[in-house]
Design a protein around this motif. Structure first.
Motif, PDB file in Angstrom:
ATOM      1  N   HIS A 145       0.904  -1.127  -0.152  1.00 28.65           N
ATOM      2  CA  HIS A 145      -0.140  -0.030  -0.531  1.00 28.65           C
ATOM      3  C   HIS A 145       0.951   1.402   0.106  1.00 28.65           C
ATOM      4  N   ILE A 146       2.005   1.247  -0.908  1.00 24.75           N
ATOM      5  CA  ILE A 146       2.489   2.276  -0.682  1.00 24.75           C
ATOM      6  C   ILE A 146       1.929   3.930  -2.040  1.00 24.75           C
ATOM      7  N   PRO A 147       1.721   3.790  -2.268  1.00 25.03           N
ATOM      8  CA  PRO A 147       1.419   4.461  -3.134  1.00 25.03           C
ATOM      9  C   PRO A 147       0.586   5.216  -1.814  1.00 25.03           C
ATOM     10  N   LEU A 148      -0.549   4.335  -0.891  1.00 21.91           N
ATOM     11  CA  LEU A 148      -1.274   5.463  -0.210  1.00 21.91           C
ATOM     12  C   LEU A 148      -1.029   6.727   0.808  1.00 21.91           C
ATOM     13  N   TYR A 149       0.715   6.239   0.730  1.00 22.64           N
ATOM     14  CA  TYR A 149       1.781   7.523   0.802  1.00 22.64           C
ATOM     15  C   TYR A 149       1.773   8.761  -0.004  1.00 22.64           C
ATOM     16  N   LEU A 150       1.664   8.723  -1.166  1.00 23.65           N
ATOM     17  CA  LEU A 150       1.819   9.028  -1.851  1.00 23.65           C
ATOM     18  C   LEU A 150       0.453  10.402  -2.630  1.00 23.65           C
ATOM     19  N   TYR A 151      -1.104   9.911  -1.384  1.00 25.06           N
ATOM     20  CA  TYR A 151      -2.050  10.713  -2.276  1.00 25.06           C
ATOM     21  C   TYR A 151      -1.982  12.672  -1.486  1.00 25.06           C
ATOM     22  N   PRO A 152      -1.494  12.657  -0.350  1.00 24.12           N
ATOM     23  CA  PRO A 152      -1.154  13.708  -0.040  1.00 24.12           C
ATOM     24  C   PRO A 152      -0.540  14.643  -0.851  1.00 24.12           C
ATOM     25  N   PHE A 153      -0.090  14.190  -1.492  1.00 26.31           N
ATOM     26  CA  PHE A 153       0.988  15.407  -2.941  1.00 26.31           C
ATOM     27  C   PHE A 153      -0.199  15.460  -3.871  1.00 26.31           C
ATOM     28  N   LYS A 187      -9.365   4.673  -8.718  1.00 23.45           N
ATOM     29  CA  LYS A 187     -10.134   4.797  -7.006  1.00 23.45           C
ATOM     30  C   LYS A 187     -10.204   6.401  -6.832  1.00 23.45           C
ATOM     31  N   ILE A 188      -9.049   7.059  -6.934  1.00 29.13           N
ATOM     32  CA  ILE A 188      -8.204   8.948  -8.023  1.00 29.13           C
ATOM     33  C   ILE A 188      -9.466   9.642  -8.497  1.00 29.13           C
ATOM     34  N   ARG A 196     -11.472  16.267 -10.320  1.00 25.26           N
ATOM     35  CA  ARG A 196     -11.074  17.494 -10.427  1.00 25.26           C
ATOM     36  C   ARG A 196      -9.811  18.481 -10.483  1.00 25.26           C
ATOM     37  N   TYR A 197      -8.747  16.891  -9.930  1.00 20.00           N
ATOM     38  CA  TYR A 197      -7.475  17.689 -10.321  1.00 20.00           C
ATOM     39  C   TYR A 197      -6.597  16.524 -11.103  1.00 20.00           C
ATOM     40  N   ILE A 198      -7.187  16.399 -11.759  1.00 20.28           N
ATOM     41  CA  ILE A 198      -6.799  15.450 -12.795  1.00 20.28           C
ATOM     42  C   ILE A 198      -7.416  16.147 -14.004  1.00 20.28           C
ATOM     43  N   CYS A 199      -8.516  16.840 -14.130  1.00 19.25           N
ATOM     44  CA  CYS A 199      -9.330  17.919 -15.392  1.00 19.25           C
ATOM     45  C   CYS A 199      -8.862  19.353 -15.041  1.00 19.25           C
ATOM     46  N   ALA A 200      -7.791  19.278 -13.491  1.00 18.75           N
ATOM     47  CA  ALA A 200      -7.687  20.901 -13.517  1.00 18.75           C
ATOM     48  C   ALA A 200      -7.300  21.143 -14.807  1.00 18.75           C
ATOM     49  N   THR A 201      -5.694  20.792 -16.006  1.00 14.24           N
ATOM     50  CA  THR A 201      -4.793  21.240 -16.569  1.00 14.24           C
ATOM     51  C   THR A 201      -4.942  20.164 -17.915  1.00 14.24           C
ATOM     52  N   ALA A 202      -4.719  21.042 -18.744  1.00 19.11           N
ATOM     53  CA  ALA A 202      -4.199  19.801 -19.687  1.00 19.11           C
ATOM     54  C   ALA A 202      -3.400  18.801 -19.687  1.00 19.11           C
ATOM     55  N   GLU A 203      -2.062  19.467 -18.920  1.00 22.37           N
ATOM     56  CA  GLU A 203      -1.183  18.428 -18.949  1.00 22.37           C
ATOM     57  C   GLU A 203      -1.842  17.061 -18.105  1.00 22.37           C
ATOM     58  N   ARG A 204      -2.249  17.127 -16.988  1.00 23.89           N
ATOM     59  CA  ARG A 204      -2.119  16.340 -16.451  1.00 23.89           C
ATOM     60  C   ARG A 204      -3.420  15.124 -16.957  1.00 23.89           C
ATOM     61  N   LYS A 229     -12.258  -3.787 -18.427  1.00 26.50           N
ATOM     62  CA  LYS A 229     -13.284  -3.150 -17.393  1.00 26.50           C
ATOM     63  C   LYS A 229     -12.684  -1.974 -16.593  1.00 26.50           C
ATOM     64  N   HIS A 230     -11.691  -2.176 -16.227  1.00 26.95           N
ATOM     65  CA  HIS A 230     -10.918  -0.066 -15.680  1.00 26.95           C
ATOM     66  C   HIS A 230     -11.342   0.420 -16.349  1.00 26.95           C
ATOM     67  N   ILE A 231     -10.042   0.264 -17.254  1.00 27.98           N
ATOM     68  CA  ILE A 231     -10.451   0.989 -18.393  1.00 27.98           C
ATOM     69  C   ILE A 231     -10.721   2.311 -18.865  1.00 27.98           C
ATOM     70  N   ILE A 232     -11.938   1.248 -19.184  1.00 26.55           N
ATOM     71  CA  ILE A 232     -13.538   1.710 -19.628  1.00 26.55           C
ATOM     72  C   ILE A 232     -14.025   2.491 -18.092  1.00 26.55           C
ATOM     73  N   ARG A 233     -13.878   2.596 -17.006  1.00 32.24           N
ATOM     74  CA  ARG A 233     -14.530   3.223 -15.718  1.00 32.24           C
ATOM     75  C   ARG A 233     -13.607   4.428 -16.282  1.00 32.24           C
ATOM     76  N   CYS A 234     -12.909   3.733 -16.156  1.00 31.16           N
ATOM     77  CA  CYS A 234     -11.423   5.336 -16.080  1.00 31.16           C
ATOM     78  C   CYS A 234     -12.020   6.784 -16.756  1.00 31.16           C
ATOM     79  N   TYR A 235     -12.012   5.549 -18.331  1.00 35.40           N
ATOM     80  CA  TYR A 235     -12.443   6.661 -19.066  1.00 35.40           C
ATOM     81  C   TYR A 235     -14.409   7.530 -18.969  1.00 35.40           C
TER      82      TYR A 235
END
Length: 301
Positions: A145-153, A187-188, A196-204, A229-235
């Motif tokens: 679960h190391i990615p959990l440490y990155l969520y605050p960033f 999940k993000i 909102r974070y992912i879609c805030a800038t064109a770069e992200r 299935k996961h990819i389509i859900r993300c899209y």
């Protein structure tokens, strides 16, 4: 001639002078040893390189040597073979990298992260990305679960370069896990703040969309209905943001629009419905309408 290796220098000299007398038995033994040493040179160089990597990894556990070790390893991680297993299995190394990450949490709010501190923690993140990318360490990395440490960033909002660099490097770590952990990205995205974070800038947005597109293309060679299935859900989730939905009209893979992958969805009515809703949202956005995100209650999501 002075720059030639010893073996080539000797060979070149033999063309310019008479052949030397036959070597004595002792000299023959010395020549054999020299030849053996020359033959072993590539292996010796590899051993020296690995020894250098091992020493730098050991330095990570020394607070006084850690900063330089982070910098050197992050720069040379591509040339050190099996660096990821070395990092993962070395005593205290992952803990030292996590300590670097946790140490800057106080600088996130209020946003006081300096460029130097950002560079240092991003070097640590680069090593974690190395671990996340390696086939032998990816699953243990995920299970820990190391990615959990990155969520605050990812939840920071400062537009300064140290924070942007920190967020992009963190996304790189998560991106390295996408092939086996698309649900992390999903999940993000399912979280309103994450979307909102992912879609805030064109770069992200295009950073995430590019990875998803590459994965769709890879599915043609290595089909995986579960991953699709996961990819389509993300899209679909991206299409619920008006700006992202408009952008998807120009970057959604054709394989999702022309029926190429429909064979993988024949028995998955939920994912087929998601895909239909995704295409509907994009059509509405192209016509100037608002995307409709009303499937979650139908699908029990």
């Amino acid at each position: 001639m002075a720059n030639l290796p010893p073996s080539l220098s000797i060979g070149a000299a033999s063309f310019a002078a008479p052949s030397p007398p036959p070597p004595s038995p002792g000299a023959s033994s010395s020549s054999s040893l020299a030849a053996a040493a020359a033959a072993a040179a590539p292996g010796a160089a590899k051993d020296r390189k690995m020894a250098s990597a091992e020493q730098l990894v050991l330095d990570l556990c020394d607070p006084e040597l850690r900063e330089n070790a982070l910098l050197d390893l992050s720069k040379k991680r591509e040339i050190f073979q099996d660096l990821a297993p070395l990092l993962w299995h070395s005593y205290g190394t992952i803990a030292a990298l996590l300590q670097e990450i946790v140490s800057i949490y106080p600088s996130l709010s209020p946003p006081t992260l300096s460029p130097g501190a950002s560079n240092r923690v991003c070097n640590a993140l680069a090593l974690l990305q190395c671990v996340a990318s390696h086939s032998d360490t990816r699953i243990p990395f995920l299970n820990a679960h190391i990615p959990l440490y990155l969520y605050p960033f990812l939840n920071t909002t400062s537009k300064t370069r140290p924070f942007e660099y920190l967020r992009l490097t963190s996304l790189g770590v998560i991106g390295a896990l996408v092939k086996v952990a698309t649900f992390i990205v999903q999940k993000i995205l399912l979280d309103d703040v994450g979307l909102r974070y992912i879609c805030a800038t064109a770069e992200r947005f295009f950073a995430v969309a590019s990875v998803l597109s590459q994965m769709v293309q890879a599915l043609a060679d290595q089909p995986s209905p579960r991953l699709l299935k996961h990819i389509i859900r993300c899209y679909l989730r991206l299409s619920e943001n008006s700006r992202a939905c408009t952008a998807l009209n120009s970057c959604l893979p054709n394989a999702l629009k022309d029926g190429t992958l429909n064979n993988f969805l024949q028995d998955d009515h939920v994912t087929r419905r998601w895909l239909q809703q995704l295409l509907h949202n994009m059509t509405m956005a192209g016509m100037g309408g608002a995307p409709h995100g009303g499937l979650d209650h139908i699908m029990g999501m």
